[in-house]
Design a protein around this motif. Structure first.
Motif, PDB file in Angstrom:
ATOM      1  N   LEU A  72      19.401  28.382  62.089  1.00 26.77           N
ATOM      2  CA  LEU A  72      20.582  29.169  61.783  1.00 26.77           C
ATOM      3  C   LEU A  72      21.037  28.871  60.355  1.00 26.77           C
ATOM      4  CD1 LEU A  72      22.726  31.124  62.893  1.00 26.77           C
ATOM      5  CD2 LEU A  72      24.020  29.124  63.661  1.00 26.77           C
ATOM      6  N   ASN A  73      21.201  29.921  59.541  1.00 31.97           N
ATOM      7  CA  ASN A  73      21.511  29.754  58.129  1.00 31.97           C
ATOM      8  C   ASN A  73      22.880  30.321  57.758  1.00 31.97           C
ATOM      9  OD1 ASN A  73      20.803  29.011  55.383  1.00 31.97           O
ATOM     10  ND2 ASN A  73      20.510  31.201  54.985  1.00 31.97           N
ATOM     11  N   THR A  74      23.192  31.524  58.252  1.00 36.30           N
ATOM     12  CA  THR A  74      24.483  32.130  57.949  1.00 36.30           C
ATOM     13  C   THR A  74      25.072  32.779  59.194  1.00 36.30           C
ATOM     14  OG1 THR A  74      23.632  34.324  57.323  1.00 36.30           O
ATOM     15  CG2 THR A  74      23.740  32.649  55.588  1.00 36.30           C
ATOM     16  N   ILE A  75      26.394  32.810  59.233  1.00 44.14           N
ATOM     17  CA  ILE A  75      27.157  33.576  60.215  1.00 44.14           C
ATOM     18  C   ILE A  75      28.178  34.384  59.438  1.00 44.14           C
ATOM     19  CG2 ILE A  75      28.737  33.510  62.184  1.00 44.14           C
ATOM     20  CD1 ILE A  75      27.524  30.886  63.050  1.00 44.14           C
ATOM     21  N   ASP A  76      28.118  35.695  59.579  1.00 48.98           N
ATOM     22  CA  ASP A  76      29.049  36.588  58.887  1.00 48.98           C
ATOM     23  C   ASP A  76      29.024  36.344  57.376  1.00 48.98           C
ATOM     24  OD1 ASP A  76      30.938  38.658  58.884  1.00 48.98           O
ATOM     25  OD2 ASP A  76      32.612  37.256  58.869  1.00 48.98           O
ATOM     26  N   SER A  77      27.801  36.149  56.834  1.00 51.03           N
ATOM     27  CA  SER A  77      27.543  35.944  55.400  1.00 51.03           C
ATOM     28  C   SER A  77      27.986  34.585  54.876  1.00 51.03           C
ATOM     29  CB  SER A  77      28.195  37.053  54.561  1.00 51.03           C
ATOM     30  OG  SER A  77      27.672  38.330  54.903  1.00 51.03           O
ATOM     31  N   TRP A  78      28.548  33.723  55.711  1.00 51.35           N
ATOM     32  CA  TRP A  78      28.885  32.362  55.309  1.00 51.35           C
ATOM     33  C   TRP A  78      27.701  31.447  55.627  1.00 51.35           C
ATOM     34  CZ3 TRP A  78      33.780  30.256  53.685  1.00 51.35           C
ATOM     35  CH2 TRP A  78      34.826  31.174  53.624  1.00 51.35           C
ATOM     36  N   PHE A  79      27.297  30.599  54.670  1.00 50.92           N
ATOM     37  CA  PHE A  79      26.342  29.542  54.978  1.00 50.92           C
ATOM     38  C   PHE A  79      27.007  28.570  55.946  1.00 50.92           C
ATOM     39  CE2 PHE A  79      24.999  30.920  50.717  1.00 50.92           C
ATOM     40  CZ  PHE A  79      23.664  31.198  50.969  1.00 50.92           C
ATOM     41  N   VAL A  80      26.259  28.127  56.954  1.00 56.86           N
ATOM     42  CA  VAL A  80      26.844  27.246  57.961  1.00 56.86           C
ATOM     43  C   VAL A  80      25.971  26.008  58.169  1.00 56.86           C
ATOM     44  CG1 VAL A  80      28.077  29.076  59.198  1.00 56.86           C
ATOM     45  CG2 VAL A  80      25.723  28.548  59.841  1.00 56.86           C
ATOM     46  N   ALA A  81      26.623  24.898  58.434  1.00 52.38           N
ATOM     47  CA  ALA A  81      25.944  23.640  58.750  1.00 52.38           C
ATOM     48  C   ALA A  81      26.678  22.972  59.897  1.00 52.38           C
ATOM     49  CB  ALA A  81      25.921  22.718  57.539  1.00 52.38           C
ATOM     50  N   PRO A  82      25.997  22.718  61.030  1.00 49.32           N
ATOM     51  CA  PRO A  82      26.670  22.075  62.162  1.00 49.32           C
ATOM     52  C   PRO A  82      27.081  20.654  61.808  1.00 49.32           C
ATOM     53  CG  PRO A  82      24.298  22.174  62.533  1.00 49.32           C
ATOM     54  CD  PRO A  82      24.562  22.962  61.287  1.00 49.32           C
ATOM     55  N   GLN A  83      28.271  20.271  62.239  1.00 51.20           N
ATOM     56  CA  GLN A  83      28.813  18.943  61.960  1.00 51.20           C
ATOM     57  C   GLN A  83      28.810  18.101  63.228  1.00 51.20           C
ATOM     58  OE1 GLN A  83      30.048  18.199  58.493  1.00 51.20           O
ATOM     59  NE2 GLN A  83      28.538  19.842  58.571  1.00 51.20           N
ATOM     60  N   GLU A  84      28.227  16.915  63.139  1.00 51.03           N
ATOM     61  CA  GLU A  84      28.181  16.022  64.291  1.00 51.03           C
ATOM     62  C   GLU A  84      29.319  15.008  64.269  1.00 51.03           C
ATOM     63  OE1 GLU A  84      24.332  14.289  64.440  1.00 51.03           O
ATOM     64  OE2 GLU A  84      23.307  16.209  64.697  1.00 51.03           O
ATOM     65  N   GLY A  85      30.104  14.999  63.207  1.00 51.42           N
ATOM     66  CA  GLY A  85      31.241  14.090  63.139  1.00 51.42           C
ATOM     67  C   GLY A  85      30.888  12.781  62.469  1.00 51.42           C
ATOM     68  N   LEU A  86      31.898  12.048  62.064  1.00 44.05           N
ATOM     69  CA  LEU A  86      31.714  10.752  61.426  1.00 44.05           C
ATOM     70  C   LEU A  86      31.677   9.638  62.472  1.00 44.05           C
ATOM     71  CD1 LEU A  86      34.167  11.533  58.538  1.00 44.05           C
ATOM     72  CD2 LEU A  86      31.718  11.124  58.270  1.00 44.05           C
ATOM     73  N   PRO A  87      31.033   8.524  62.143  1.00 39.35           N
ATOM     74  CA  PRO A  87      30.919   7.428  63.125  1.00 39.35           C
ATOM     75  C   PRO A  87      32.291   6.887  63.523  1.00 39.35           C
ATOM     76  CG  PRO A  87      29.404   7.114  61.276  1.00 39.35           C
ATOM     77  CD  PRO A  87      30.321   8.238  60.888  1.00 39.35           C
ATOM     78  N   ASP A  88      32.328   6.281  64.698  1.00 35.54           N
ATOM     79  CA  ASP A  88      33.563   5.650  65.157  1.00 35.54           C
ATOM     80  C   ASP A  88      34.027   4.605  64.137  1.00 35.54           C
ATOM     81  OD1 ASP A  88      33.471   7.151  67.436  1.00 35.54           O
ATOM     82  OD2 ASP A  88      32.563   5.584  68.671  1.00 35.54           O
ATOM     83  N   LEU A 114      24.138  20.183  53.608  1.00 40.20           N
ATOM     84  CA  LEU A 114      23.502  18.921  53.958  1.00 40.20           C
ATOM     85  C   LEU A 114      24.488  17.925  54.557  1.00 40.20           C
ATOM     86  CD1 LEU A 114      21.199  18.386  50.851  1.00 40.20           C
ATOM     87  CD2 LEU A 114      20.539  19.182  53.121  1.00 40.20           C
ATOM     88  N   ALA A 115      25.797  18.242  54.469  1.00 41.76           N
ATOM     89  CA  ALA A 115      26.816  17.301  54.940  1.00 41.76           C
ATOM     90  C   ALA A 115      26.946  17.395  56.442  1.00 41.76           C
ATOM     91  CB  ALA A 115      28.159  17.608  54.280  1.00 41.76           C
ATOM     92  N   SER A 116      26.457  16.358  57.171  1.00 43.71           N
ATOM     93  CA  SER A 116      26.527  16.385  58.621  1.00 43.71           C
ATOM     94  C   SER A 116      26.549  14.958  59.127  1.00 43.71           C
ATOM     95  CB  SER A 116      25.323  17.150  59.168  1.00 43.71           C
ATOM     96  OG  SER A 116      25.265  17.087  60.552  1.00 43.71           O
ATOM     97  N   CYS A 117      27.601  14.561  59.919  1.00 42.72           N
ATOM     98  CA  CYS A 117      27.747  13.192  60.397  1.00 42.72           C
ATOM     99  C   CYS A 117      28.023  13.202  61.897  1.00 42.72           C
ATOM    100  CB  CYS A 117      28.873  12.499  59.639  1.00 42.72           C
ATOM    101  SG  CYS A 117      28.833  12.788  57.867  1.00 42.72           S
ATOM    102  N   SER A 118      28.068  12.010  62.608  1.00 41.30           N
ATOM    103  CA  SER A 118      28.051  12.047  64.058  1.00 41.30           C
ATOM    104  C   SER A 118      29.320  11.565  64.726  1.00 41.30           C
ATOM    105  CB  SER A 118      26.906  11.199  64.590  1.00 41.30           C
ATOM    106  OG  SER A 118      27.177   9.869  64.360  1.00 41.30           O
ATOM    107  N   ASN A 119      29.608  12.158  65.927  1.00 42.77           N
ATOM    108  CA  ASN A 119      30.738  11.718  66.765  1.00 42.77           C
ATOM    109  C   ASN A 119      30.499  12.143  68.192  1.00 42.77           C
ATOM    110  OD1 ASN A 119      32.273  13.766  67.985  1.00 42.77           O
ATOM    111  ND2 ASN A 119      34.016  13.376  66.718  1.00 42.77           N
ATOM    112  N   ASN A 120      31.310  11.624  69.109  1.00 43.45           N
ATOM    113  CA  ASN A 120      31.065  11.899  70.519  1.00 43.45           C
ATOM    114  C   ASN A 120      31.785  13.120  71.030  1.00 43.45           C
ATOM    115  OD1 ASN A 120      29.466   9.618  70.799  1.00 43.45           O
ATOM    116  ND2 ASN A 120      31.233   8.301  71.130  1.00 43.45           N
ATOM    117  N   ASP A 121      32.829  13.607  70.337  1.00 41.70           N
ATOM    118  CA  ASP A 121      33.643  14.683  70.865  1.00 41.70           C
ATOM    119  C   ASP A 121      33.166  16.069  70.460  1.00 41.70           C
ATOM    120  OD1 ASP A 121      36.396  12.546  70.292  1.00 41.70           O
ATOM    121  OD2 ASP A 121      35.495  13.046  72.217  1.00 41.70           O
TER     122      ASP A 121
END
Length: 244
Positions: free
Chosen positions: A131-147, A13-20
């Protein structure tokens, strides 16, 4: 086991935002991979390619934390050593070749070739179309932390290397300063000892999912960082969860 599963869910559930580091629509990823797209943008590979950073978690005999960056140009890095904003492929190839290289997608399979020459195939699995797992690892896309994101409070994490267990505390202030303290315990054949280091002061900045630390003694470090929000936020620095 219930606590480990809860921590794993929190990681996802940990996912935050950034521009890069771009966010990725998981449904689009699923559609792309199932259509047999290669994941490689023609003539777009460079030293600082764009891509998606995933926070990974794995539960076998305990909770393991890791990171996976997949570039839009078909490059990849596991556990980047120079941060992710941006990815420095030249530095990763030089200092992290065993965890970096190129990849292609075919259906639900990612075929990777490391810079060392080793090849692997990673299976992708989906849950409710995402998308839930890649190579048996649970994955969550990260958008980065705010500026200009700042932390405030004391965060302590524990990790073990061989016979040495270490508790490390980061005391972050919202003015960009920090104090780092650590306590190490050595236990060999039932005999052990504990030592506490002197507090060290420094400053920090956060850029997306990249933490830059500069200590007053001149030491500098770069790490990956993720934040799990809540009344008492938890943070992940590289492969360790730190709690208030």
């Amino acid at each position: 086991m219930k606590m480990l599963r809860l921590l794993s869910i929190c990681l996802l559930l940990a996912s935050c935002s950034n521009n890069d580091t771009r966010s990725v629509d998981d449904d689009a990823v699923a559609e792309e991979s199932r259509d047999g797209e290669s994941g490689k943008a023609e003539d777009s590979r460079g030293d600082n390619p764009k891509g998606t950073l995933y926070l990974r978690s794995y539960i076998v005999g305990g909770l393991s934390i890791g990171w996976l960056w997949l570039g839009d140009d078909g490059s990849f890095v596991q556990n980047p050593i120079r941060g992710a904003n941006p990815i420095d492929m030249a530095a990763e190839k030089e200092g992290n070749a065993a965890n970096a290289g190129t990849y292609t997608k075919n259906g639900d399979v990612i075929t990777v070739t490391y810079f060392t020459g080793k090849t692997e195939q990673w299976k992708m699995e989906y849950l409710d179309g995402k998308l839930n797992t890649i190579d048996s690892w649970f994955v969550a896309p990260q958008e980065g932390l705010p500026d200009n994101y700042k932390l405030n409070g004391n965060f302590t994490g524990n990790f073990k290397i061989g016979y040495v267990s270490k508790a490390q505390t980061y005391s972050f202030s919202n003015d960009g300063t920090l104090v780092l303290t650590g306590m190490a315990t050595v236990n060999v054949d039932g005999a052990g000892g504990t030592a506490t280091g002197e507090p060290e002061k420094g400053t920090y900045t956060i850029n997306g999912n990249t933490l830059h630390i500069r200590m007053n003694n001149g030491d500098q470090s770069v790490a990956l960082i993720g934040v799990i929000p809540g009344e008492k936020p938890r943070i992940i620095i590289n492969y360790t969860m730190f709690m208030q």
